[in-house]
Design an enzyme around this catalytic site. Structure first.
Site, mmCIF file in Angstrom:
data_model
loop_
_atom_site.group_PDB
_atom_site.id
_atom_site.type_symbol
_atom_site.label_atom_id
_atom_site.label_comp_id
_atom_site.label_asym_id
_atom_site.label_seq_id
_atom_site.Cartn_x
_atom_site.Cartn_y
_atom_site.Cartn_z
ATOM 1 N N HIS A 142 0.838 -1.204 0.000
ATOM 2 C CA HIS A 142 0.000 0.000 0.000
ATOM 3 C C HIS A 142 0.875 1.259 0.000
ATOM 4 O O HIS A 142 1.968 1.276 0.566
ATOM 5 C CB HIS A 142 -0.932 0.016 1.215
ATOM 6 C CG HIS A 142 -2.024 -1.007 1.158
ATOM 7 N ND1 HIS A 142 -3.357 -0.689 1.299
ATOM 8 C CD2 HIS A 142 -1.989 -2.353 0.969
ATOM 9 C CE1 HIS A 142 -4.086 -1.783 1.209
ATOM 10 N NE2 HIS A 142 -3.272 -2.810 1.011
ATOM 11 N N HIS A 215 -6.305 -11.256 5.770
ATOM 12 C CA HIS A 215 -5.148 -12.122 5.451
ATOM 13 C C HIS A 215 -4.245 -12.353 6.663
ATOM 14 O O HIS A 215 -3.178 -11.764 6.804
ATOM 15 C CB HIS A 215 -4.367 -11.671 4.219
ATOM 16 C CG HIS A 215 -4.043 -10.212 4.090
ATOM 17 N ND1 HIS A 215 -3.424 -9.472 5.078
ATOM 18 C CD2 HIS A 215 -4.214 -9.361 3.042
ATOM 19 C CE1 HIS A 215 -3.241 -8.236 4.657
ATOM 20 N NE2 HIS A 215 -3.699 -8.146 3.435
ATOM 21 N N ASN A 218 -0.209 -12.027 7.355
ATOM 22 C CA ASN A 218 0.392 -11.038 6.460
ATOM 23 C C ASN A 218 0.066 -9.626 6.908
ATOM 24 O O ASN A 218 -1.084 -9.293 7.208
ATOM 25 C CB ASN A 218 -0.097 -11.250 5.023
ATOM 26 C CG ASN A 218 0.351 -12.584 4.467
ATOM 27 O OD1 ASN A 218 -0.448 -13.485 4.252
ATOM 28 N ND2 ASN A 218 1.641 -12.725 4.242
ATOM 29 N N ARG A 226 6.634 -13.443 23.979
ATOM 30 C CA ARG A 226 6.390 -12.400 24.974
ATOM 31 C C ARG A 226 5.429 -11.322 24.468
ATOM 32 O O ARG A 226 4.943 -10.521 25.271
ATOM 33 C CB ARG A 226 7.709 -11.737 25.397
ATOM 34 C CG ARG A 226 8.609 -12.656 26.220
ATOM 35 C CD ARG A 226 9.711 -11.881 26.916
ATOM 36 N NE ARG A 226 10.536 -12.765 27.717
ATOM 37 C CZ ARG A 226 11.683 -13.300 27.309
ATOM 38 N NH1 ARG A 226 12.135 -13.016 26.088
ATOM 39 N NH2 ARG A 226 12.369 -14.099 28.085
ATOM 40 N N ASP A 247 -1.693 -20.085 -0.826
ATOM 41 C CA ASP A 247 -0.926 -20.297 -2.054
ATOM 42 C C ASP A 247 0.464 -20.850 -1.773
ATOM 43 O O ASP A 247 1.257 -21.078 -2.689
ATOM 44 C CB ASP A 247 -0.818 -19.006 -2.871
ATOM 45 C CG ASP A 247 -0.136 -17.863 -2.133
ATOM 46 O OD1 ASP A 247 0.351 -18.082 -0.998
ATOM 47 O OD2 ASP A 247 -0.074 -16.748 -2.682
ATOM 48 N N ASP A 273 -7.081 -12.546 -2.500
ATOM 49 C CA ASP A 273 -6.324 -11.292 -2.624
ATOM 50 C C ASP A 273 -5.876 -11.124 -4.078
ATOM 51 O O ASP A 273 -4.771 -10.655 -4.368
ATOM 52 C CB ASP A 273 -5.126 -11.280 -1.683
ATOM 53 C CG ASP A 273 -4.569 -9.878 -1.436
ATOM 54 O OD1 ASP A 273 -5.270 -8.891 -1.737
ATOM 55 O OD2 ASP A 273 -3.422 -9.764 -0.961
ATOM 56 N N LEU A 306 5.387 -8.534 -1.604
ATOM 57 C CA LEU A 306 4.174 -9.164 -2.109
ATOM 58 C C LEU A 306 3.123 -8.109 -2.395
ATOM 59 O O LEU A 306 2.925 -7.176 -1.601
ATOM 60 C CB LEU A 306 3.635 -10.167 -1.090
ATOM 61 C CG LEU A 306 4.475 -11.432 -0.853
ATOM 62 C CD1 LEU A 306 3.856 -12.279 0.259
ATOM 63 C CD2 LEU A 306 4.597 -12.256 -2.118
ATOM 64 N N ALA A 307 2.447 -8.265 -3.524
ATOM 65 C CA ALA A 307 1.425 -7.295 -3.940
ATOM 66 C C ALA A 307 0.192 -8.039 -4.423
ATOM 67 O O ALA A 307 -0.187 -7.981 -5.589
ATOM 68 C CB ALA A 307 1.978 -6.389 -5.036
ATOM 69 N N GLY A 308 -0.431 -8.792 -3.510
ATOM 70 C CA GLY A 308 -1.585 -9.580 -3.897
ATOM 71 C C GLY A 308 -1.146 -10.891 -4.529
ATOM 72 O O GLY A 308 0.014 -11.295 -4.443
#
Length: 385
Positions: A142, A215, A218, A226, A247, A273, A306-308
């Site tokens: 994002h 998700h 993630n 702790r 996946d 996603d 990661l982007a989807g």
């Protein structure tokens, strides 16, 4: 009288589990009956050939498909194209998902969903607004330039959808208790995601009305011995619904196995996603100002973030069985009835019972997709653009 179609000679997933000596009949867009019988009524007969008949899959996190990214095209036509791309993989209900963007884009996306529902676009159940009310420390892909805190104006906007369900993913530590209660009292479903919240803040957020985890694992504070963090709070809680991207890349299969042993299976939801590459031959796209490419089944940005995903629901369900060790009925619950309950739509979605919508998925004995019916109509399988 609506034409009837009967399904026989397979394992049909009833609310009590698979039944093998039953036939399921649909009439129009509804399920007419599920009953013990070896004879088929008049009309079309589908021989399941020893395969499995499941409720249609419901995906609460669909960023795009068929070459279309919802953030780039907030229109009824775009939503229809995304739905068509995912329908061929068993998704008969979905939430088009908007990742962090300006309020004007959120407004346009909500109005597009309203229009899509008015237009009768198959499968669209509402909208998922994922950000921009999230924590930069857990931003993922994002754009932090879009992030903001909730205000009276944004709370009013998020509560303004006239048709369908609104799911909002936010970071509880960036919101007040009054913010979350204002949304939930307006009928908005609130999930925690892209959050660095402590275990204590998450425990409080559940009391305030947060009912989902976006998700799981993630983009959130992890479980440590702790500091249990968001993951620990989610795994301890037995009622909140947790989305899982199955996946093998977003979450290691070992972590998935541990998670599903910790809490009821019907409080997990399989999500994709998914990005525009699903149902498309083109495996690159622009996400705001970043080139995203598919690499080993996942979408990654220039820095490897990661982007989807390039994941579809049929593959995710098969992965849940083969990779995580779930039974098919457990995986099917996570792909259909659990998200239906999460959205408050379980009276008519995610179940193979008389009166429910005739949204069906047929898998063969090896769990490969054989057919999809949405609102009683056999889905057309399209060639990726």
């Amino acid at each position: 009288m609506s034409p009837k179609t009967t399904f026989r000679n397979g394992s049909i997933l009833s609310p009590e589990g698979f039944v093998t000596d039953h036939v399921l009949t649909i009439a129009g867009d509804r399920i007419a009956s599920l009953e013990a019988s070896k004879s088929a009524s008049a009309g079309e007969v589908i021989d399941l050939d020893g395969g499995y008949l499941l409720p249609g899959f419901i995906d609460t996190q669909v960023n795009g498909g068929g070459g279309v990214l919802f953030n780039d095209d907030t229109s009824s036509e775009a939503i229809a194209a995304i739905g068509a791309a995912h329908r061929q993989y068993g998704t008969t209900g979905f939430l088009p998902t908007l990742i962090s963007d300006e309020l004007e884009v959120i407004d346009a996306a909500m109005r597009a969903v309203e229009q899509a529902i008015e237009d009768g676009v198959p499968g669209v159940l509402g909208i998922h607004i994922e950000g921009p009310f999230i924590n930069e420390a857990r931003k993922g892909t994002h754009d932090p330039a879009k992030f903001r805190t909730l205000t009276e104006q944004s709370l009013k906007l998020l509560s303004s959808l006239k048709h369908g369900k609104t799911l909002v993913t936010l970071a509880p530590e960036t919101a007040t208790s009054d913010d979350i209660r204002t949304l939930t009292q307006a009928g908005v479903i609130v999930a925690a995601g892209h959050t660095d919240a402590s275990y204590g803040r998450m425990h409080q957020a559940f009391d305030e009305g947060v009912t989902g985890i976006t998700h799981l694992f993630n983009a959130m504070s992890p479980f440590t011995h702790r500091a249990p963090g968001v993951v620990g709070a989610a795994l301890e809680n037995r009622s909140v619904y947790c989305g899982l991207i199955i996946d093998g890349r977003h979450v290691d299969p070992v972590a998935l196995k541990i998670a599903v042993r910790c809490r009821p299976h019907d409080r997990f939801m399989i999500v994709t996603d998914a990005m525009p590459t699903v149902g498309s031959k083109t495996k690159t796209f622009m996400l705001q100002d970043k080139l995203i490419r598919v690499e080993d089944g996942v979408c990654v940005g220039p820095d490897g973030t990661l982007a989807g995903s390039d994941l579809d629901m049929a593959t995710a369900v098969k992965n849940a069985v083969e990779m995580v060790g779930l039974t098919l009925d457990e995986a099917a619950v996570m792909a259909s009835s659990a998200p239906a309950r999460f959205l408050g739509l379980d009276a008519h979605y995610g179940t193979l019972t008389a009166g429910a919508r005739a949204d069906l998925v047929w898998l063969d004995r090896d769990l490969n997709l054989k057919g999809v019916w949405q609102e009683g109509a056999s889905a057309q399988f399209v060639t990726p653009a």
